[in-house]
Design an enzyme around this catalytic site. Structure first.
Site, mmCIF file in Angstrom:
data_model
loop_
_atom_site.group_PDB
_atom_site.id
_atom_site.type_symbol
_atom_site.label_atom_id
_atom_site.label_comp_id
_atom_site.label_asym_id
_atom_site.label_seq_id
_atom_site.Cartn_x
_atom_site.Cartn_y
_atom_site.Cartn_z
ATOM 1 N N THR A 88 43.450 5.870 25.494
ATOM 2 C CA THR A 88 43.717 5.461 23.587
ATOM 3 C C THR A 88 44.727 6.372 23.180
ATOM 4 O O THR A 88 45.861 7.292 23.801
ATOM 5 C CB THR A 88 43.055 6.896 23.310
ATOM 6 N N ASP A 89 45.695 5.494 22.120
ATOM 7 C CA ASP A 89 46.657 6.329 21.890
ATOM 8 C C ASP A 89 46.752 7.940 21.388
ATOM 9 O O ASP A 89 47.340 8.400 20.869
ATOM 10 C CB ASP A 89 47.091 5.813 20.736
ATOM 11 N N GLU A 90 45.327 8.262 21.360
ATOM 12 C CA GLU A 90 44.753 9.935 20.276
ATOM 13 C C GLU A 90 45.528 10.530 21.303
ATOM 14 O O GLU A 90 45.089 11.277 20.902
ATOM 15 C CB GLU A 90 43.271 9.267 19.751
ATOM 16 N N TYR A 137 37.312 14.553 21.214
ATOM 17 C CA TYR A 137 37.825 13.354 22.362
ATOM 18 C C TYR A 137 38.989 13.408 22.808
ATOM 19 O O TYR A 137 38.821 12.243 24.305
ATOM 20 C CB TYR A 137 37.267 12.076 21.117
ATOM 21 N N LYS A 183 39.785 12.876 26.559
ATOM 22 C CA LYS A 183 40.569 11.173 27.171
ATOM 23 C C LYS A 183 42.402 11.616 27.972
ATOM 24 O O LYS A 183 42.231 10.950 28.704
ATOM 25 C CB LYS A 183 40.784 10.128 26.404
HETATM 26 P P1 NAD Z 1 31.647 1.769 22.571
HETATM 27 O O1 NAD Z 1 31.019 3.074 22.874
HETATM 28 O O2 NAD Z 1 31.949 0.923 22.220
HETATM 29 O O3 NAD Z 1 31.017 2.157 23.830
HETATM 30 C C1 NAD Z 1 31.108 2.428 25.397
HETATM 31 C C2 NAD Z 1 30.018 1.928 26.562
HETATM 32 O O4 NAD Z 1 30.447 2.870 27.220
HETATM 33 C C3 NAD Z 1 29.183 2.011 25.612
HETATM 34 O O5 NAD Z 1 28.641 0.480 26.279
HETATM 35 C C4 NAD Z 1 28.136 3.014 26.625
HETATM 36 O O6 NAD Z 1 26.731 2.804 26.394
HETATM 37 C C5 NAD Z 1 29.236 3.584 27.560
HETATM 38 N N1 NAD Z 1 28.584 4.367 28.406
HETATM 39 C C6 NAD Z 1 28.829 5.660 27.589
HETATM 40 N N2 NAD Z 1 28.112 6.348 28.226
HETATM 41 C C7 NAD Z 1 27.943 5.816 29.646
HETATM 42 C C8 NAD Z 1 27.820 6.527 30.674
HETATM 43 N N3 NAD Z 1 27.566 8.172 31.646
HETATM 44 N N4 NAD Z 1 27.636 6.272 32.016
HETATM 45 C C9 NAD Z 1 28.053 4.516 31.848
HETATM 46 N N5 NAD Z 1 27.985 3.912 31.349
HETATM 47 C C10 NAD Z 1 28.466 4.739 30.004
HETATM 48 O O7 NAD Z 1 33.434 2.180 22.922
HETATM 49 P P2 NAD Z 1 34.838 0.645 21.890
HETATM 50 O O8 NAD Z 1 35.267 1.601 21.527
HETATM 51 O O9 NAD Z 1 34.193 0.038 22.961
HETATM 52 O O10 NAD Z 1 35.581 1.539 24.267
HETATM 53 C C11 NAD Z 1 35.280 1.813 25.294
HETATM 54 C C12 NAD Z 1 36.705 2.389 25.560
HETATM 55 O O11 NAD Z 1 37.666 2.334 24.974
HETATM 56 C C13 NAD Z 1 36.693 4.029 25.967
HETATM 57 O O12 NAD Z 1 36.879 4.243 26.924
HETATM 58 C C14 NAD Z 1 37.647 4.619 24.171
HETATM 59 O O13 NAD Z 1 38.586 5.369 24.636
HETATM 60 C C15 NAD Z 1 38.823 3.154 24.899
HETATM 61 N N6 NAD Z 1 39.407 3.047 23.467
HETATM 62 C C16 NAD Z 1 38.673 2.375 22.033
HETATM 63 C C17 NAD Z 1 39.139 2.065 21.311
HETATM 64 C C18 NAD Z 1 38.527 1.233 19.703
HETATM 65 O O14 NAD Z 1 39.860 1.390 18.943
HETATM 66 N N7 NAD Z 1 37.518 1.348 19.892
HETATM 67 C C19 NAD Z 1 40.993 2.584 21.258
HETATM 68 C C20 NAD Z 1 41.438 2.681 22.103
HETATM 69 C C21 NAD Z 1 40.202 2.888 23.683
HETATM 70 O O1 DAU Z 2 42.904 5.294 17.610
HETATM 71 C C1 DAU Z 2 41.876 5.038 19.082
HETATM 72 C C2 DAU Z 2 40.848 5.549 18.614
HETATM 73 O O2 DAU Z 2 40.275 4.612 17.562
HETATM 74 C C3 DAU Z 2 39.935 4.933 19.182
HETATM 75 O O3 DAU Z 2 39.866 6.480 20.709
HETATM 76 C C4 DAU Z 2 38.792 5.716 19.125
HETATM 77 O O4 DAU Z 2 37.481 5.731 20.517
HETATM 78 C C5 DAU Z 2 37.899 4.533 17.886
HETATM 79 O O5 DAU Z 2 37.075 5.870 17.385
HETATM 80 C C6 DAU Z 2 39.314 5.405 17.081
HETATM 81 O O6 DAU Z 2 39.059 6.355 16.310
HETATM 82 P P1 DAU Z 2 39.659 6.678 14.897
HETATM 83 O O7 DAU Z 2 39.030 8.120 14.575
HETATM 84 O O8 DAU Z 2 40.708 6.483 14.354
HETATM 85 O O9 DAU Z 2 38.559 6.093 14.170
HETATM 86 P P2 DAU Z 2 37.636 5.709 13.282
HETATM 87 O O10 DAU Z 2 36.843 4.824 13.232
HETATM 88 O O11 DAU Z 2 36.341 7.060 13.081
HETATM 89 O O12 DAU Z 2 38.068 6.611 12.136
HETATM 90 C C7 DAU Z 2 39.080 5.815 11.527
HETATM 91 C C8 DAU Z 2 39.971 6.459 9.737
HETATM 92 O O13 DAU Z 2 39.299 6.599 8.817
HETATM 93 C C9 DAU Z 2 39.749 8.458 10.850
HETATM 94 O O14 DAU Z 2 41.785 8.245 9.738
HETATM 95 C C10 DAU Z 2 39.507 9.055 10.021
HETATM 96 C C11 DAU Z 2 38.562 7.974 8.677
HETATM 97 N N1 DAU Z 2 37.540 7.916 8.586
HETATM 98 C C12 DAU Z 2 36.222 7.243 9.058
HETATM 99 C C13 DAU Z 2 35.218 7.389 9.219
HETATM 100 C C14 DAU Z 2 34.010 7.309 10.430
HETATM 101 C C15 DAU Z 2 36.857 7.909 6.724
HETATM 102 O O15 DAU Z 2 37.794 8.338 5.990
HETATM 103 N N2 DAU Z 2 35.751 7.558 6.630
HETATM 104 C C16 DAU Z 2 34.841 7.656 7.842
HETATM 105 O O16 DAU Z 2 33.479 7.894 7.203
#
Ligand code: NAD
Ligand code: DAU
Length: 349
Positions: free
Chosen positions: A133-135, A158, A162
């Site tokens: 992630t970019d975080e 988180y 990562k």
């Molecule tokens: P998600 O939470 O939707 O899915 C995570 C999956 O991992 C689920 O299917 C869950 O069952 C599985 N999992 C969790 N713990 C596990 C364990 N101990 N063993 C096996 N499986 C397990 O997540 P996502 O949003 O699809 O993110 C996927 C990946 O991409 C993550 O590594 C996250 O850090 C990364 N990522 C997410 C975003 C985003 O915006 N969602 C952005 C950048 C990177």
């Molecule tokens: O940048 C990549 C990341 O983006 C991924 O690595 C993470 O897995 C993914 O969850 C996401 O993280 P964020 O914290 O940016 O996403 P989230 O949807 O939780 O929140 C997006 C923005 O909205 C953030 O500034 C927090 C704000 N927010 C979020 C929620 C859930 C609110 O204001 N209210 C809310 O209820």
């Protein structure tokens, strides 16, 4: 010839399910193994349309279980790993950091140990692809972009977990020769995202006329990318990325939360046949997230210049498609919220 065996972890989750689908459809010569523990975020409904394909296998397993990872690698002899399984929600990491350490750090190490033991120094055509992630880069001020050389400065449990996993992958490459590639992506949106994340949470709350809890002043900024564009970037990095390289992936698409929510509210008013401005009345400014990163923005020029990747989906269109998907799949949403499917999995696997 034996099919190349690709292990995709976290394939029942949001991004993972789109990656599994893309690989199953595009590469019939690969055997795709989706390994997932089916936590609250894992849902096999996400893959109903492709689960019968003969090049697909599902393995219910937990990456925190080191022995099980070793046994699975010995049994299947995977050629490559695309590692997405993780605890992914920042707010959950604030209330339960330990589970992020266990899955995101220890789980990643368990997988790499199992791969090393199985591959025994013969790394030809082997790859460990770590999805991140970019975080990990922390927060930007008003200007500037994260590049692949930006210093790591994670601010949430988180992102710290990562960041640590990225460092371990790099260390395993340097110390044990594990071939690896890492990509760090910005915020994804699209179908099948769990309704704890901003966009699906707000879509669901608008449908139910519940308040929309915007953290702090609502001026936090994120760079949004349609999930299928991310899956396509992952495909490219997997096949053409340089060994030991990192690629930043982003949408060139920054939005302050309040502007994004206003846009979403407008789309929802139109789709639900409400008066213009009706959804917006649900917005409620609430207590801020602790350690909330002000701004993320990605410089994705490396992946663009080296691999020719660019986002293809316009944000307004992608958001409208996403809203349509949630409106047409209310059963999916209700199943996820009620957690019914988890009881079913407990009986099934
Ligand atoms: P998600 O939470 O939707 O899915 C995570 C999956 O991992 C689920 O299917 C869950 O069952 C599985 N999992 C969790 N713990 C596990 C364990 N101990 N063993 C096996 N499986 C397990 O997540 P996502 O949003 O699809 O993110 C996927 C990946 O991409 C993550 O590594 C996250 O850090 C990364 N990522 C997410 C975003 C985003 O915006 N969602 C952005 C950048 C990177
Ligand atoms: O940048 C990549 C990341 O983006 C991924 O690595 C993470 O897995 C993914 O969850 C996401 O993280 P964020 O914290 O940016 O996403 P989230 O949807 O939780 O929140 C997006 C923005 O909205 C953030 O500034 C927090 C704000 N927010 C979020 C929620 C859930 C609110 O204001 N209210 C809310 O209820």
């Amino acid at each position: 010839m034996e099919k190349k065996k690709i292990l995709i972890t976290g394939g029942a989750g949001f991004i993972g399910s789109h990656v599994v689908r893309l690989f199953l459809n595009k590469y019939p010569d690969y055997q795709i193994f989706n390994l997932d523990a089916l936590t609250y975020a894992g849902n096999l409904e996400n893959l109903r349309d492709v689960e019968k394909k003969e090049n697909y296998s599902f393995i219910k397993a937990d990456i925190r279980d080191k022995e099980e990872m070793q046994q699975l690698f010995q049994k299947y002899n995977f050629d490559a790993v695309i590692h997405l399984a993780a605890e992914s929600h920042v707010d959950r990491s604030i209330s339960d950091p330990q589970s992020f350490v266990d899955t995101n750090i220890t789980g990643t190490i368990n997988l790499m140990e199992a791969a090393l033991e199985c591959w025994k120094g013969n790394f030809e055509d082997k790859l460990f692809y770590h999805i991140s992630t970019d975080e990990v880069y922390g927060s930007l001020g008003k200007s500037g972009l994260f590049t692949e050389t930006s210093p790591y400065a994670p601010n949430s449990p988180y992102s710290a977990s990562k960041a640590a996993s990225d460092h371990f992958v790099r260390a395993y490459g340097e110390t044990y020769g594990l071939p690896y590639v890492i990509s760090n992506c910005s915020n994804n949106y699209g179908p099948n995202q769990f309704p704890e994340k901003l966009i699906p949470l707000f879509i669901n709350n608008i449908i139910k006329k519940r308040s929309l809890p915007l953290y702090g002043d609502g001026k936090y900024t994120r760079d949004w990318l349609y999930v299928i564009d991310h899956a396509q970037a992952i495909d490219l990095v997997f096949h053409e990325g340089r060994n030991k390289a990192t690629y930043n992936i982003g949408g060139f698409n920054e939005w302050q939360n309040i502007d994004l929510i206003n846009l979403l509210c407008g789309i929802m008013d139109k789709k639900l046949g409400w008066e213009i401005g009706e959804s917006k009345t649900l917005i409620s400014f609430v207590k801020d997230r602790p350690g909330h990163d002000k701004r993320y923005a990605i410089d994705a020029s490396r992946i663009k210049n080296e691999l020719g990747w660019e986002p293809s989906v316009n944000f307004e269109e992608g958001l409208e498609k996403t809203v349509d998907w949630y409106l047409e799949n209310s059963a999916w949403m209700e199943g996820v919220i009620s957690g019914n499917y988890q009881e079913y999995y407990k009986r099934q696997y």
